[in-house]
Design a protein around this motif. Structure first.
Motif, mmCIF file in Angstrom:
data_model
loop_
_atom_site.group_PDB
_atom_site.id
_atom_site.type_symbol
_atom_site.label_atom_id
_atom_site.label_comp_id
_atom_site.label_asym_id
_atom_site.label_seq_id
_atom_site.Cartn_x
_atom_site.Cartn_y
_atom_site.Cartn_z
ATOM 1 N N PRO A 187 0.824 -1.210 0.000
ATOM 2 C CA PRO A 187 0.000 0.000 0.000
ATOM 3 C C PRO A 187 0.857 1.258 0.000
ATOM 4 N N PRO A 188 0.512 2.233 -0.794
ATOM 5 C CA PRO A 188 1.207 3.530 -0.706
ATOM 6 C C PRO A 188 0.773 4.258 0.558
ATOM 7 N N ILE A 189 1.486 5.311 0.914
ATOM 8 C CA ILE A 189 1.081 6.148 2.036
ATOM 9 C C ILE A 189 0.128 7.218 1.500
ATOM 10 N N PHE A 190 -1.071 7.246 2.022
ATOM 11 C CA PHE A 190 -2.082 8.193 1.544
ATOM 12 C C PHE A 190 -2.015 9.462 2.376
ATOM 13 N N LEU A 191 -1.169 10.401 1.922
ATOM 14 C CA LEU A 191 -0.986 11.666 2.629
ATOM 15 C C LEU A 191 -1.990 12.693 2.112
ATOM 16 N N THR A 192 -3.198 12.598 2.628
ATOM 17 C CA THR A 192 -4.248 13.548 2.267
ATOM 18 C C THR A 192 -5.094 13.817 3.495
ATOM 19 N N SER A 193 -5.572 15.030 3.625
ATOM 20 C CA SER A 193 -6.407 15.361 4.777
ATOM 21 C C SER A 193 -7.876 15.050 4.519
ATOM 22 N N THR A 194 -8.289 15.050 3.253
ATOM 23 C CA THR A 194 -9.701 14.866 2.955
ATOM 24 C C THR A 194 -9.861 14.012 1.712
ATOM 25 N N ARG A 253 -9.205 12.666 10.078
ATOM 26 C CA ARG A 253 -9.444 12.538 11.510
ATOM 27 C C ARG A 253 -10.335 11.345 11.806
ATOM 28 N N PHE A 254 -11.104 10.911 10.797
ATOM 29 C CA PHE A 254 -12.033 9.801 10.969
ATOM 30 C C PHE A 254 -11.448 8.474 10.484
ATOM 31 N N ASN A 255 -10.889 8.496 9.280
ATOM 32 C CA ASN A 255 -10.419 7.243 8.678
ATOM 33 C C ASN A 255 -9.474 7.556 7.514
ATOM 34 N N GLY A 256 -8.884 6.527 6.988
ATOM 35 C CA GLY A 256 -7.984 6.644 5.852
ATOM 36 C C GLY A 256 -7.587 5.251 5.392
ATOM 37 N N PRO A 257 -7.140 5.086 4.163
ATOM 38 C CA PRO A 257 -6.809 3.755 3.656
ATOM 39 C C PRO A 257 -5.756 3.029 4.494
ATOM 40 N N ASN A 258 -4.669 3.707 4.866
ATOM 41 C CA ASN A 258 -3.624 3.035 5.636
ATOM 42 C C ASN A 258 -4.139 2.581 6.996
ATOM 43 N N GLN A 259 -4.913 3.439 7.645
ATOM 44 C CA GLN A 259 -5.438 3.084 8.951
ATOM 45 C C GLN A 259 -6.433 1.931 8.855
ATOM 46 N N LEU A 317 -7.118 -9.550 13.220
ATOM 47 C CA LEU A 317 -6.928 -10.964 12.890
ATOM 48 C C LEU A 317 -6.205 -11.732 13.983
ATOM 49 N N TRP A 318 -5.270 -11.088 14.666
ATOM 50 C CA TRP A 318 -4.446 -11.813 15.640
ATOM 51 C C TRP A 318 -5.264 -12.387 16.781
ATOM 52 N N GLU A 319 -6.291 -11.666 17.213
ATOM 53 C CA GLU A 319 -7.130 -12.165 18.303
ATOM 54 C C GLU A 319 -8.519 -12.585 17.824
ATOM 55 N N ASP A 320 -8.674 -12.706 16.512
ATOM 56 C CA ASP A 320 -9.962 -13.086 15.933
ATOM 57 C C ASP A 320 -11.071 -12.155 16.433
ATOM 58 N N ALA A 321 -10.735 -10.859 16.472
ATOM 59 C CA ALA A 321 -11.675 -9.857 16.975
ATOM 60 C C ALA A 321 -12.629 -9.405 15.875
ATOM 61 N N GLU A 322 -13.800 -8.939 16.285
ATOM 62 C CA GLU A 322 -14.766 -8.444 15.315
ATOM 63 C C GLU A 322 -14.307 -7.151 14.663
ATOM 64 N N ASP A 323 -13.571 -6.323 15.411
ATOM 65 C CA ASP A 323 -13.186 -5.020 14.877
ATOM 66 C C ASP A 323 -11.961 -4.518 15.630
ATOM 67 N N ALA A 324 -11.356 -3.473 15.113
ATOM 68 C CA ALA A 324 -10.158 -2.898 15.728
ATOM 69 C C ALA A 324 -10.055 -1.428 15.375
ATOM 70 N N LEU A 325 -9.349 -0.685 16.204
ATOM 71 C CA LEU A 325 -9.077 0.727 15.976
ATOM 72 C C LEU A 325 -7.605 1.005 16.234
ATOM 73 N N SER A 326 -7.048 1.984 15.527
ATOM 74 C CA SER A 326 -5.666 2.393 15.754
ATOM 75 C C SER A 326 -5.653 3.823 16.276
ATOM 76 N N PHE A 327 -4.595 4.138 17.046
ATOM 77 C CA PHE A 327 -4.513 5.424 17.723
ATOM 78 C C PHE A 327 -3.108 5.992 17.622
ATOM 79 N N THR A 333 -4.364 7.118 14.412
ATOM 80 C CA THR A 333 -2.997 7.016 13.912
ATOM 81 C C THR A 333 -2.850 7.835 12.633
ATOM 82 N N ASP A 334 -1.668 8.413 12.425
ATOM 83 C CA ASP A 334 -1.439 9.125 11.170
ATOM 84 C C ASP A 334 -1.093 8.133 10.059
ATOM 85 N N PRO A 335 -1.264 8.488 8.785
ATOM 86 C CA PRO A 335 -1.047 7.552 7.682
ATOM 87 C C PRO A 335 0.361 6.965 7.631
#
Length: 434
Positions: free
Chosen positions: A50-57, A88-94, A103-113, A283-285
């Motif tokens: 994946p490339p780094i998606f450096l965009t704010s919007t 601030r909400f989401n992005g491809p890298n995040q 995947l590691w804990e077979d969790a339904e969902d995850a978030l990064s910070f 998390t930042d991209p």
């Protein structure tokens, strides 16, 4: 499986190809899925990575799509955003990172910070109200204790704790005490504890909470899983609702980034996501991209570090200048050993080293190290050593440090991926300076 028009992933990206999660009925392992899960090269000019998606919007396809996306991100419609809105909400890298973290804990969902502490702070804001009580294990990472006790305390939030190795009866007594103080908004655990390496019986905590609270008011059980997760401990399988990480540590693993993560049920993750969307602790991209790189070698790095730690601790245990070694691999009997057998698949590579003496001897040892670096943090490719009482836990009151076993002769060591015999030689010569 998703077709080419189905929306999937952490916040539902549009992909031409579905992810492959199994082959011939065999469920693929996380270490395999780290190489490509959540990313389709066709969406990025055929790029393997994946490339780094450096965009704010992000540009909406049409106005109706923009409205629909904002309905999801603001909570007017359940399920979160259906597409990319604003960084601030989401992005491809995040989003790719969060897909893989789960995947590691077979969790339904995850978030990064943006850091482990921003993950913890966002979690606390999601579930606590003024006047609430937090039930916690002790000790916790010093910044976590400061956040709960000093900062949230200004808003009327109280806490009560039990020692990490507490029995089920002791945990139950603590929970009952907390219920008498006010609404219990969260049960917060850390296992192994930082820096003593004491283990919490997560299964016992879950049984106590299920018995003490009606299902509709049971507080979430969250655990800081940084020291052993996700390779050597998966607390979601043992009754925790949320598993937290300083991704700075093993997940990042190269001491070149700061980040945090939370995995768990989709219902609880969505509540945390709403707070994250508001205060912007994502998390930042660039960091997300670096974590994607690191996750590809997580199992290899953690496995090598764990093997190294076993060899180094075997040497240290019998050294005449060492009082004891708080290494999980040495647990053979008692309650801690029982918890270890039920909860853990490995002893990890971070341990507590108790020298004979006090601060003077600890400092002499640390200053004499030549390969190991005198630095805080853990879980990197290099070996690190620090003095918790004088560094990471300096802000903890003296009486509480004493009660929690954070003594002046305690050195915290995180073993890296160097040659183990070289590390033993380094520790040997450093101990001669004590």
């Amino acid at each position: 499986m998703a077709d080419e028009n189905e929306l999937t992933g952490a916040t539902a990206r549009r992909r031409p190809k579905p992810d492959v999660l199994e082959i011939g009925g065999r469920k693929l392992k996380p270490s395999t899925l780290m190489m490509g899960h959540g990313f389709d090269p066709a969406l990025s000019e055929g790029a393997l990575k994946p490339p780094i998606f450096l965009t704010s919007t992000f540009v909406f396809e049409n106005a109706a799509a923009g409205k629909r996306f904002f309905e999801g991100v603001t909570g007017k419609r359940p399920g979160g955003a259906e597409g990319l809105i604003y960084s601030r909400f989401n992005g491809p890298n995040q989003e790719i990172l969060e897909d893989r973290l789960g995947l590691w804990e077979d969790a339904e969902d995850a978030l990064s910070f943006s850091s482990g502490m921003s993950a913890i702070a966002t979690l606390l804001l999601a579930f606590l109200q003024p006047g609430d009580v937090v039930v916690q294990s002790g000790p916790l990472y010093a910044a976590t204790e400061t956040l709960i006790g000093r900062i949230l305390g200004r808003f009327g939030i109280q806490w009560v704790d039990f020692p990490a190795g507490a029995t089920e009866d002791e945990i139950a007594a603590t929970v009952e005490r907390a219920k008498g103080m006010g609404r219990v908004g969260l049960v917060y655990l850390e296992s192994p504890a930082n820096p003593t390496n004491a283990l919490v019986d997560v299964e016992a905590v879950r049984r106590v909470c299920d018995a003490a609270f009606d299902a509709d008011v049971r507080p979430p059980i969250a655990i800081d899983n940084t020291f052993l997760g996700p390779l050597w401990q998966q607390p979601l399988r043992h009754g925790a609702d949320l598993s937290l990480y300083s991704l700075t540590k093993y997940a990042g693993g190269h001491s070149d980034l700061v980040a945090g993560g939370i995995t768990g049920s989709r219902e609880l993750i969505n509540q945390i996501r709403m707070i994250r969307n508001t205060i912007g602790t994502i998390t930042d991209p660039n960091t997300a991209w670096m974590l994607l790189r690191s996750l590809e070698t997580l199992e290899l790095r953690m496995s090598r570090a764990g093997e190294n730690a076993a060899k180094v601790c075997a040497f240290l245990r019998d050294h005449p200048k060492v009082e004891s070694v708080g290494y999980l691999g040495f647990l053979t009997e008692g309650r801690q050993a029982d918890i270890y057998r039920r909860h853990c698949t490995g002893a990890g590579s971070t341990f507590s080293l108790y020298l004979k003496g006090g601060e003077k001897e600890s400092f002499a040892f640390l200053d004499a190290l030549k390969i190991a670096h005198l630095a805080v943090s853990l879980g990197g490719t290099e070996t690190l050593a620090s003095h918790p009482a004088a560094m990471t836990h300096l802000s903890v009151p003296e009486d509480r440090k004493a009660a929690l076993g954070i003594t002046d002769n305690l050195v915290r060591v995180s073993i890296g991926v160097e040659d183990p015999d070289d590390l033993i030689a380094d520790f040997d010569q450093a101990l001669k300076a004590v």
